[in-house]
Design an enzyme around this catalytic site. Structure first.
Site, short mmCIF file in Angstrom:
data_model
loop_
_atom_site.label_atom_id
_atom_site.label_comp_id
_atom_site.label_asym_id
_atom_site.label_seq_id
_atom_site.Cartn_x
_atom_site.Cartn_y
_atom_site.Cartn_z
CG MET A 81 -2.15 -1.01 1.09
SD MET A 81 -3.27 -0.76 2.01
CE MET A 81 -2.79 -0.68 3.63
CG LEU A 84 7.14 1.04 -0.66
CD1 LEU A 84 7.80 0.37 -2.20
CD2 LEU A 84 6.01 0.07 -0.29
N GLY A 87 10.88 -3.02 5.91
CA GLY A 87 9.98 -4.32 5.69
C GLY A 87 9.42 -4.66 4.37
CG HIS A 88 6.86 -2.25 2.31
ND1 HIS A 88 6.65 -1.01 3.11
CD2 HIS A 88 5.40 -2.70 2.24
CE1 HIS A 88 5.49 -0.66 3.79
NE2 HIS A 88 4.78 -1.75 3.14
CB SER A 240 2.98 2.61 6.08
OG SER A 240 3.58 1.51 5.44
P1 AMP Z 1 1.22 -2.99 3.49
O1 AMP Z 1 1.87 -2.07 2.56
O2 AMP Z 1 1.09 -2.60 4.76
O3 AMP Z 1 -0.07 -3.48 3.11
O4 AMP Z 1 2.34 -4.20 3.49
C1 AMP Z 1 2.63 -4.75 2.15
C2 AMP Z 1 3.34 -5.84 2.77
O5 AMP Z 1 4.73 -6.02 3.36
C3 AMP Z 1 2.51 -7.05 3.46
O6 AMP Z 1 2.55 -8.41 2.79
C4 AMP Z 1 2.92 -6.81 4.62
O7 AMP Z 1 2.90 -7.80 5.55
C5 AMP Z 1 4.50 -6.77 4.36
N1 AMP Z 1 5.07 -5.96 5.62
C6 AMP Z 1 4.73 -4.86 6.28
N2 AMP Z 1 5.43 -4.50 7.25
C7 AMP Z 1 6.33 -5.70 7.28
C8 AMP Z 1 7.52 -5.80 8.10
N3 AMP Z 1 7.85 -5.03 9.31
N4 AMP Z 1 8.35 -6.99 8.07
C9 AMP Z 1 7.92 -7.64 7.09
N5 AMP Z 1 7.01 -7.30 5.93
C10 AMP Z 1 6.27 -6.21 6.26
#
Ligand code: AMP
Length: 336
Positions: A81, A84, A87-88, A240
């Site tokens: 989303m 970034l 983690g991303h 985020s």
């Molecule tokens: P989001 O942008 O929050 O929808 O996250 C996109 C992807 O990144 C999802 O698969 C999340 O689980 C992963 N993600 C977000 N934060 C982390 C993190 N700290 N460590 C590992 N993966 C993450």
């Protein structure tokens, strides 16, 4: 003839060499859209491979056109989303490693309104598109898909996708419609990209479990990969939403990780589920301004009550630090 990505590169390289003379511009991220049909620029990636510069698609048509040359190859999708962080980035790098030099890495950056159950959360969700493109380029992404909600959804869309077992607990119980929105958007991304693989973080453990179920129950020919949670040095899971924490709450937030680690030890040594959860609840509730949404101990696969203590369990927590909702979890086992 089987057109491999290397073939395409060779052809493109020759063509682009002819055309590039005198342009003087160094290849890099091309911000914006409408790249389809333009000449292909090349760059040297971190692993030494000469590849086309990362390309950006903002419409479904652009995305399909960019993907056409790599159909039949390994395509690894990382849905995000945006906003970034590291983690991303870990998911994107893993995607690059998985796809290798021949395959294609696609990242989607789409703030999906359909999965938000709280208008305020959507309105304040950080958006950093320029920095996101830079992160994607540094991680070796080939194609970034950055649609608007209008591009993604027809105004009169009338299909929803509901998972009815795993999504009734944890965040699903607290955020009505959230996982239906996630399933819908991921399903659409899967249809558009048709990836061979997709990578999701264990930070959103329930989401990963539900998507595994979706892929299984709908016979989607896609391998899902779960990636470990990336944390700050103080143990706070990167998110985020962390930038929205007040300095006080940011300083206090590592208590989540500390309490989960302590609970894992308790569980390993045989403490009851109630005692394990109570430890986390007490630690979090002691922080001023924190309201615990849930602390749950469940089976790591079906996400319901632990019925077999020999199986992997999941201790998951959601808590509001002010108006910022943070989630975290830990996989735990009994020392049997
Ligand atoms: P989001 O942008 O929050 O929808 O996250 C996109 C992807 O990144 C999802 O698969 C999340 O689980 C992963 N993600 C977000 N934060 C982390 C993190 N700290 N460590 C590992 N993966 C993450």
């Amino acid at each position: 003839m089987d057109i491999t990505l290397s073939n395409i590169l060779l052809v493109s390289f020759k063509n682009s060499q002819k055309k590039m003379t005198g342009s003087g511009k160094s290849p890099g991220v091309r911000r914006g859209c409408g790249l389809v049909g333009r000449r292909l620029r090349l760059q040297k990636r971190g692993d030494g491979a000469i590849v086309p510069c990362m390309q950006t698609a903002c419409t479904k048509e652009e995305l399909r056109a960019l993907l056409a040359p790599v159909r039949g190859k390994q395509i690894v999708l990382v849905p995000t989303m945006g906003a970034l962080h590291e983690g991303h980035a870990s998911l994107l790098r893993r995607a690059r490693a998985l796809a290798g030099t021949e395959g294609c890495v696609v990242a989607s950056v789409f703030l999906n309104p359909v999965q938000f159950d709280n208008a305020g959360d959507l309105a304040t969700y950080p958006q950093t598109p320029e920095a996101d493109l830079q992160t994607c380029r540094e991680c070796g992404v080939d194609i970034v898909f950055m649609p608007t909600p209008e591009v993604m959804y027809c105004p009169d869309r009338s299909i929803s996708l509901e998972e009815t077992h795993l999504s009734t607990v944890l965040c699903g119980a607290k955020r009505p419609g959230h996982f239906a929105g996630v399933c819908l958007v991921v399903n659409k991304l899967f249809n558009l990209v048709q990836p061979t693989d997709a990578i999701f973080g264990k930070k959103d453990y329930q989401q990963l479990a539900i998507l595994r179920r979706m892929v299984r129950d709908l016979d989607m020919p896609i391998t899902l990969h779960g990636a470990e949670i990336v944390r700050g040095e103080d143990g706070l899971a990167l998110s985020s939403r962390n930038v929205r924490l007040t300095p006080e709450h940011r300083a206090a937030a590592p208590v989540i990780r500390r309490s989960l680690l302590a609970a894992a030890e308790l569980y390993a040594s045989g403490a009851s589920a109630e005692a394990v959860k109570a430890g986390v609840m007490t630690a979090l509730s002691a922080v001023p301004g924190v309201v615990v949404d849930y602390v749950e101990l469940v089976d790591a696969e079906h996400l319901h009550e632990v019925t077999d203590e020999r199986r992997l369990a999941l201790l998951a927590v959601a808590a509001f630090f002010g108006d910022v909702r943070l989630i975290d979890n830990i996989e735990i086992t009994r020392n049997i």
